[in-house]
Design a protein around this motif. Structure first.
Motif, PDB file in Angstrom:
ATOM      1  N   GLY A 161       0.794  -1.224   0.000  1.00 52.13           N
ATOM      2  CA  GLY A 161       0.000   0.000   0.000  1.00 52.13           C
ATOM      3  C   GLY A 161       0.822   1.267   0.000  1.00 52.13           C
ATOM      4  O   GLY A 161       0.303   2.351  -0.283  1.00 52.13           O
ATOM      5  N   ASP A 162       2.116   1.170   0.330  1.00 51.82           N
ATOM      6  CA  ASP A 162       2.981   2.348   0.332  1.00 51.82           C
ATOM      7  C   ASP A 162       3.265   2.825  -1.096  1.00 51.82           C
ATOM      8  O   ASP A 162       3.135   2.069  -2.058  1.00 51.82           O
ATOM      9  N   GLN A 166      12.708  20.003  -6.583  1.00 49.54           N
ATOM     10  CA  GLN A 166      11.468  20.657  -6.136  1.00 49.54           C
ATOM     11  C   GLN A 166      10.257  19.758  -6.380  1.00 49.54           C
ATOM     12  O   GLN A 166       9.327  19.707  -5.563  1.00 49.54           O
ATOM     13  N   ALA A 167      10.280  19.051  -7.514  1.00 50.57           N
ATOM     14  CA  ALA A 167       9.172  18.139  -7.807  1.00 50.57           C
ATOM     15  C   ALA A 167       9.178  16.954  -6.843  1.00 50.57           C
ATOM     16  O   ALA A 167       8.116  16.475  -6.424  1.00 50.57           O
ATOM     17  N   ARG A 182       2.760  -2.427  -3.980  1.00 51.38           N
ATOM     18  CA  ARG A 182       3.209  -1.051  -3.787  1.00 51.38           C
ATOM     19  C   ARG A 182       2.731  -0.177  -4.941  1.00 51.38           C
ATOM     20  O   ARG A 182       2.609  -0.639  -6.065  1.00 51.38           O
ATOM     21  N   ARG A 183       2.478   1.083  -4.649  1.00 50.75           N
ATOM     22  CA  ARG A 183       2.125   2.041  -5.689  1.00 50.75           C
ATOM     23  C   ARG A 183       3.397   2.752  -6.160  1.00 50.75           C
ATOM     24  O   ARG A 183       4.325   2.952  -5.388  1.00 50.75           O
ATOM     25  N   ARG A 208       5.585  15.284  -0.172  1.00 53.05           N
ATOM     26  CA  ARG A 208       4.581  15.870   0.721  1.00 53.05           C
ATOM     27  C   ARG A 208       3.173  15.413   0.351  1.00 53.05           C
ATOM     28  O   ARG A 208       2.353  15.115   1.232  1.00 53.05           O
ATOM     29  N   GLU A 209       2.895  15.337  -0.936  1.00 51.58           N
ATOM     30  CA  GLU A 209       1.534  15.028  -1.378  1.00 51.58           C
ATOM     31  C   GLU A 209       1.182  13.549  -1.255  1.00 51.58           C
ATOM     32  O   GLU A 209       0.033  13.202  -1.041  1.00 51.58           O
ATOM     33  N   THR A 210       2.165  12.683  -1.395  1.00 48.66           N
ATOM     34  CA  THR A 210       1.883  11.240  -1.423  1.00 48.66           C
ATOM     35  C   THR A 210       2.212  10.521  -0.127  1.00 48.66           C
ATOM     36  O   THR A 210       1.728   9.419   0.100  1.00 48.66           O
TER      37      THR A 210
END
Length: 474
Positions: free
Chosen positions: A195-196, A232-233, A217-218, A239-241
């Motif tokens: 699931g990570d 930066q990406a 896993r994703r 942060r988002e995932t």
């Protein structure tokens, strides 16, 4: 075949991208006999209108079916269900159509090392190894199970092979694996749970993506530029995932050949430390670059799983790889390795150690670099003024196609002329429905320079003639 075979509701009910649903519907019909050999498929625009999709979606579906060997195209006539039992050009009556020859003229699809004397050198080394077995009672590779992670001598030779610059791991820190793929899978299992999310370059090594999916896993893409991962990406994606790890090929990135500068590597390490990301560093192409930048594992030893092998520099058939996990995770890596079936085939691991110890591995690596430089010269001569990203010692080149072409159409057009290629879509992470205008040209796979010249001539001719000559866009 009638257009009613492609039922819009049935295709919409299938999971996954629409192009794959169309191709799978056709595949089912071929297997069931509903779509008989020689049956003409609907024109692209007609089927696209019927299904409410783009022409590009149907085109990609037909290309996938062609890759599976289920359909073929003939200029001016369209696309037909292929008779796999028919000879090339065979057939009579209204159902007659052109089938492709089983033997391709050239293959430039797999990133393999070029032939530079591997058979002779490895054969001689293997004979020497076998000759020593009678003098090794109780120590022969056949006498017992080898230790998990390799013998001390195997690991010592692995440490010798890996060392460059300030990065010189101790033999005790290493795990011998069955190739880089097993090393990467060990790292995936060691850094994440089902699931990570694992982050990686937006274009990346497809086997890692498949491995991650197979263990639940994703994988999420991160933007890249001419150096690879954009810090930066990566920061934003972490942060988002909430990702736990990032997979990266910093030296001769596959497929673009990008080399990440030392400054960029330090920026990636800073982001990884900030978010607690484990780094899985695939350095399988590192030995093909003189004076390459320092390994990320040397800059971030406590958080990097470093993987490499002899596959791209010595011989892919050895299937021997090396893993340097973070010191705190060494026992976990060994336990995962044991779960794979205890360890690697000891005879092959001993052969790899001999090649490194006596200098044969370095000899083959140098020969590989020299051969790649010559093959890149052939590439430049054949495809003058084309937009190509590559490095002179890389085993592949990243070709940008003119606007008129889509990668999957180009690949299928090349296949009809006897050339196997890899489309840009094959390396995309996430947006698999997005069309690509890039082709990876594997320069090492052709067994001879004549075969390479044939492949490059086909590519050049297609670039000049354009897709209008391909029945796949009719």
């Amino acid at each position: 075949m009638t257009i009613s075979l492609f039922d819009p509701a049935g295709i919409a009910a299938r999971p996954g991208p629409r192009y794959k649903a169309i191709a799978d519907t056709l595949s089912d019909a071929v297997k069931m006999g509903t779509a008989a050999p020689g049956t003409k498929l609907p024109p692209l625009r007609d089927l696209a209108y019927r299904l409410g999709v783009t022409v590009g979606t149907v085109s990609r579906a037909y290309a996938l079916a062609a890759t599976r060997g289920e359909v073929t195209g003939e200029v001016g006539r369209g696309t037909y269900v292929r008779d796999r039992n028919a000879r090339s050009g065979a057939g009579v009556g209204a159902a007659a159509f052109h089938t492709l020859p089983d033997a391709m003229q050239a293959a430039m699809k797999a990133a393999l090392p070029a032939p530079v004397g591997q058979t002779e050198i490895l054969g001689a080394a293997m004979r020497r190894l076998l000759d020593t077995l009678p003098d090794m009672p109780g120590r022969s590779p056949f006498d017992s199970y080898p230790p998990v992670g390799g013998t001390p001598h195997q690991r010592a030779m692995a440490a010798k092979w890996i060392a460059h610059g300030a990065f010189a791991p101790d033999a005790e820190e290493l795990v011998i694996c069955s190739g880089t793929q097993q090393a990467i899978l060990t790292a995936v299992l060691g850094t994440t749970e089902p699931g990570d999310t694992i982050l990686t370059e937006a274009l990346t090594y497809t086997a890692m993506v498949s491995q991650a999916a197979s263990v639940g896993r994703r994988v999420a893409p991160v933007d890249i530029d001419e150096e690879g991962l954009v810090p930066q990406a990566l920061d934003r994606a972490a942060r988002e995932t909430g990702a736990r790890a990032v997979f990266v090929v910093p030296t001769l990135h596959n497929p673009t050949s990008a080399i990440m500068s030392e400054r960029r590597r330090r920026e990636i390490v800073h982001v990884a430390r900030t978010h607690g990301l484990s780094v899985i560093e695939d350095d399988i192409y590192g030995k093909l670059v003189d004076n390459r930048p320092p390994a990320i594992a040397g800059l971030y030893p406590e958080g990097t799983w470093y993987a490499t092998s002899l596959a791209k520099t010595v011989a892919c058939g050895l299937r021997i790889g090396f893993l340097r996990p973070p010191p705190a995770q060494l026992e976990r890596a060994r336990a995962i390795q044991y779960g794979f079936g205890q360890t690697v085939p000891p005879l092959m691991a001993d052969l790899a150690a001999i090649l490194i110890e006596n200098g044969d591995a370095d000899t083959l690596a140098v020969r590989q670099m020299e051969e790649m430089r010559d093959r890149h010269a052939m590439l430049r001569e054949a495809l003058q003024d084309r937009d190509i990203a590559t490095r002179d010692t890389a085993p592949y080149a990243w070709l940008a196609l003119p606007d008129a072409w889509r990668a999957h159409i180009f690949v299928e057009a090349a296949r009809t002329r006897g050339l196997a290629l890899a489309a840009g879509e094959d390396f995309m992470v996430g947006r698999i429905d997005r069309a690509s205008r890039h082709i990876r040209l594997a320069l090492g796979q052709p067994q001879t320079r004549d075969e390479l010249a044939t492949g490059l001539a086909i590519v050049s001719d297609l670039l000049k003639s354009g897709p209008i000559a391909s029945s796949l866009v009719a």
